[in-house]
Design a protein around this motif. Structure first.
Motif, mmCIF file in Angstrom:
data_model
loop_
_atom_site.group_PDB
_atom_site.id
_atom_site.type_symbol
_atom_site.label_atom_id
_atom_site.label_comp_id
_atom_site.label_asym_id
_atom_site.label_seq_id
_atom_site.Cartn_x
_atom_site.Cartn_y
_atom_site.Cartn_z
ATOM 1 N N ASP A 89 0.832 -1.174 -0.282
ATOM 2 C CA ASP A 89 0.101 0.096 0.182
ATOM 3 C C ASP A 89 1.030 1.273 -0.115
ATOM 4 O O ASP A 89 2.084 1.228 0.643
ATOM 5 N N ASP A 121 -8.124 0.984 1.976
ATOM 6 C CA ASP A 121 -9.684 0.963 2.300
ATOM 7 C C ASP A 121 -10.101 -0.050 1.004
ATOM 8 O O ASP A 121 -11.175 -0.484 1.199
ATOM 9 N N HIS A 176 -10.376 -3.417 -0.174
ATOM 10 C CA HIS A 176 -10.081 -4.717 0.019
ATOM 11 C C HIS A 176 -10.036 -5.623 -1.252
ATOM 12 O O HIS A 176 -10.865 -5.739 -2.067
ATOM 13 N N ASP A 177 -9.023 -6.272 -1.425
ATOM 14 C CA ASP A 177 -8.666 -7.180 -2.601
ATOM 15 C C ASP A 177 -9.452 -8.495 -2.480
ATOM 16 O O ASP A 177 -9.280 -9.305 -1.203
ATOM 17 N N SER A 207 -7.578 -11.570 -1.987
ATOM 18 C CA SER A 207 -7.066 -11.729 -0.438
ATOM 19 C C SER A 207 -8.193 -12.393 0.510
ATOM 20 O O SER A 207 -7.920 -13.252 1.422
ATOM 21 N N ASN A 208 -9.398 -11.711 0.449
ATOM 22 C CA ASN A 208 -10.536 -12.348 1.185
ATOM 23 C C ASN A 208 -10.746 -13.642 0.868
ATOM 24 O O ASN A 208 -11.098 -14.369 1.658
ATOM 25 N N TRP A 221 -8.371 -16.039 2.611
ATOM 26 C CA TRP A 221 -8.245 -15.944 3.920
ATOM 27 C C TRP A 221 -8.641 -17.180 4.870
ATOM 28 O O TRP A 221 -7.876 -17.412 5.949
#
Length: 204
Positions: A36, A43, A45-46, A49-50, A53
């Protein structure tokens, strides 16, 4: 970690992450730096990546005894930056300042950085302000990049003392060093090595 990184690649995650192994001090410590560049970017959110998780929770967390996070903000006026690309080793000096002594510390380090810039000093470092690091965290981190152990062991020429005396004179240089040291509550240092295998670089 490699299982999680494989998931990120499969989902096309766009945020880079660089990994570093601590090679002095606590040898079981790792540092991961995300890519970043602004507060606003944090702010966003990829989605990949989520999606990965759950893999992180199942594959990585069981092997982690402790994890902390913080935001590191670049401080150009307190730095004398050089090349970071292709650097293998990073000498990191962490500094905790005395209560209320942040301005004095920054003033002294700023004078040192200005002198290094003026003289085109051959030693380079980046200073970062540590934000929200939690109880006991450092306030600042000074990162000195090196290509090898041999390079890390070389003394800069001229020395830091000689460089400062050349720019400010002996008395002012000594006063600045005294101000710098007086502002520090405690400091510690470690050496880290770039870990390509545990880093994530998005596909182009």
């Amino acid at each position: 970690m490699k299982t999680w990184l494989q998931c990120l690649h499969q989902h096309g995650a766009t945020r880079a992450m660089w990994a570093y192994d601590q090679v002095t001090g606590n040898l079981d410590h790792y540092v991961f730096e995300s890519g970043d560049t602004t507060w606003a970017a944090m702010d966003a959110h990829d989605m990949a990546s989520n999606a990965c998780w759950p893999t992180f929770v199942s594959a990585v967390e069981p092997h982690t005894s402790k994890a902390v996070s913080w935001v590191a903000q670049d401080m150009p006026k307190l730095s004398h930056p050089g090349a970071m690309k292709d650097m293998e080793y990073f000498y990191v000096a962490s500094v905790k300042v005395r209560p209320g002594q942040g301005p004095d510390f920054e003033e002294a380090l700023g004078k040192f950085a200005a002198a290094a810039d003026k003289t085109k000093w051959d030693a380079n470092w980046d200073t970062m302000g540590i934000i929200a690091g939690g109880r006991g965290a450092a306030d600042y981190a000074l990162v000195w990049p090196n290509k090898s152990w041999a390079e890390m062991g070389e003394d800069p020429s001229p020395s830091a003392k000689a460089m400062m005396e050349h720019v400010y004179g002996k008395a002012a240089a000594a006063a600045n060093r005294k101000q710098y040291l007086a502002a520090i509550e405690h400091s510690w240092s470690s050496i880290y090595k770039y870990d390509k295998d545990l880093s994530y670089i998005p596909a182009k």
